[in-house]
Write a protein that holds these residues in place. Structure first.
Motif, PDB file in Angstrom:
ATOM      1  N   GLU A 170      16.088 -12.490   4.175  1.00 27.61           N
ATOM      2  CA  GLU A 170      15.634 -13.400   3.130  1.00 27.61           C
ATOM      3  C   GLU A 170      14.413 -12.820   2.419  1.00 27.61           C
ATOM      4  O   GLU A 170      13.554 -12.193   3.050  1.00 27.61           O
ATOM      5  CB  GLU A 170      15.245 -14.742   3.747  1.00 27.61           C
ATOM      6  CG  GLU A 170      16.355 -15.437   4.480  1.00 27.61           C
ATOM      7  CD  GLU A 170      17.281 -16.172   3.534  1.00 27.61           C
ATOM      8  OE1 GLU A 170      16.816 -16.597   2.466  1.00 27.61           O
ATOM      9  OE2 GLU A 170      18.457 -16.313   3.882  1.00 27.61           O
ATOM     10  N   SER A 224      12.022 -14.555   1.355  1.00 25.75           N
ATOM     11  CA  SER A 224      10.868 -15.300   1.851  1.00 25.75           C
ATOM     12  C   SER A 224      10.312 -14.743   3.155  1.00 25.75           C
ATOM     13  O   SER A 224       9.198 -15.080   3.547  1.00 25.75           O
ATOM     14  CB  SER A 224      11.223 -16.779   2.026  1.00 25.75           C
ATOM     15  OG  SER A 224      12.280 -16.911   2.948  1.00 25.75           O
ATOM     16  N   GLY A 258       6.428 -15.868  -1.980  1.00 24.58           N
ATOM     17  CA  GLY A 258       6.446 -17.310  -1.773  1.00 24.58           C
ATOM     18  C   GLY A 258       7.678 -17.923  -2.425  1.00 24.58           C
ATOM     19  O   GLY A 258       8.524 -17.219  -2.994  1.00 24.58           O
ATOM     20  N   ARG A 259       7.757 -19.204  -2.351  1.00 21.83           N
ATOM     21  CA  ARG A 259       8.922 -19.927  -2.883  1.00 21.83           C
ATOM     22  C   ARG A 259       9.132 -19.672  -4.375  1.00 21.83           C
ATOM     23  O   ARG A 259      10.245 -19.435  -4.821  1.00 21.83           O
ATOM     24  CB  ARG A 259       8.751 -21.415  -2.622  1.00 21.83           C
ATOM     25  CG  ARG A 259       9.985 -22.222  -2.966  1.00 21.83           C
ATOM     26  CD  ARG A 259       9.817 -23.647  -2.579  1.00 21.83           C
ATOM     27  NE  ARG A 259       9.460 -23.693  -1.163  1.00 21.83           N
ATOM     28  CZ  ARG A 259       9.513 -24.756  -0.419  1.00 21.83           C
ATOM     29  NH1 ARG A 259       9.887 -25.889  -0.949  1.00 21.83           N
ATOM     30  NH2 ARG A 259       9.180 -24.729   0.848  1.00 21.83           N
ATOM     31  N   GLU A 260       8.044 -19.714  -5.132  1.00 22.70           N
ATOM     32  CA  GLU A 260       8.158 -19.527  -6.586  1.00 22.70           C
ATOM     33  C   GLU A 260       8.617 -18.110  -6.928  1.00 22.70           C
ATOM     34  O   GLU A 260       9.493 -17.916  -7.774  1.00 22.70           O
ATOM     35  CB  GLU A 260       6.809 -19.841  -7.262  1.00 22.70           C
ATOM     36  CG  GLU A 260       6.907 -19.972  -8.755  1.00 22.70           C
ATOM     37  CD  GLU A 260       7.803 -21.123  -9.212  1.00 22.70           C
ATOM     38  OE1 GLU A 260       8.444 -20.960 -10.265  1.00 22.70           O
ATOM     39  OE2 GLU A 260       7.872 -22.155  -8.534  1.00 22.70           O
ATOM     40  N   GLU A 280      10.293 -16.123  -4.999  1.00 22.59           N
ATOM     41  CA  GLU A 280      11.678 -16.004  -4.537  1.00 22.59           C
ATOM     42  C   GLU A 280      12.643 -16.575  -5.582  1.00 22.59           C
ATOM     43  O   GLU A 280      13.670 -15.964  -5.889  1.00 22.59           O
ATOM     44  CB  GLU A 280      11.854 -16.728  -3.203  1.00 22.59           C
ATOM     45  CG  GLU A 280      13.253 -16.612  -2.644  1.00 22.59           C
ATOM     46  CD  GLU A 280      13.402 -17.287  -1.288  1.00 22.59           C
ATOM     47  OE1 GLU A 280      14.355 -16.910  -0.585  1.00 22.59           O
ATOM     48  OE2 GLU A 280      12.600 -18.171  -0.948  1.00 22.59           O
ATOM     49  N   LYS A 281      12.313 -17.725  -6.147  1.00 22.37           N
ATOM     50  CA  LYS A 281      13.149 -18.333  -7.189  1.00 22.37           C
ATOM     51  C   LYS A 281      13.276 -17.413  -8.397  1.00 22.37           C
ATOM     52  O   LYS A 281      14.367 -17.236  -8.943  1.00 22.37           O
ATOM     53  CB  LYS A 281      12.572 -19.673  -7.635  1.00 22.37           C
ATOM     54  CG  LYS A 281      12.750 -20.799  -6.670  1.00 22.37           C
ATOM     55  CD  LYS A 281      12.147 -22.058  -7.262  1.00 22.37           C
ATOM     56  CE  LYS A 281      12.129 -23.200  -6.291  1.00 22.37           C
ATOM     57  NZ  LYS A 281      11.487 -24.393  -6.855  1.00 22.37           N
TER      58      LYS A 281
END
Length: 82
Positions: A3, A5, A11-13, A15-16
């Motif tokens: 992954e 992440s 971070g999440r942002e 990764e998006k």
């Protein structure tokens, strides 16, 4: 496939954003490289900056972005200046 992440600095942002430009795994980020991944992000998200490039390289090297060598940071800065 690992992954995104699970990588340092991702971070999440981030990764998006990476997923939205076709980089959906740690292996793809490593294969693409920090510079090319940054250019893809910059095309889709014009607000990304030099720190994002540092973060991508740090993720690939598995270090915090602020631990990159000054020479490496200069290389990236010069890369962005064209």
């Amino acid at each position: 496939m690992a992954e995104l992440s699970s990588m340092a600095n991702i971070g999440r942002e981030m990764e998006k954003k990476l997923t939205s430009v076709g980089i959906d795994s740690a292996e793809k980020l490593i294969q693409t490289g920090a510079k090319q991944a940054f250019l893809k992000l910059k095309n889709a998200y014009p607000q990304v900056c030099l720190v994002h490039l540092y973060a991508l390289e740090g993720a690939i090297e598995n270090v915090e972005f602020n631990a990159l060598s000054e020479n490496r940071k200069k290389e990236f800065s010069d890369f962005l200046k064209g």
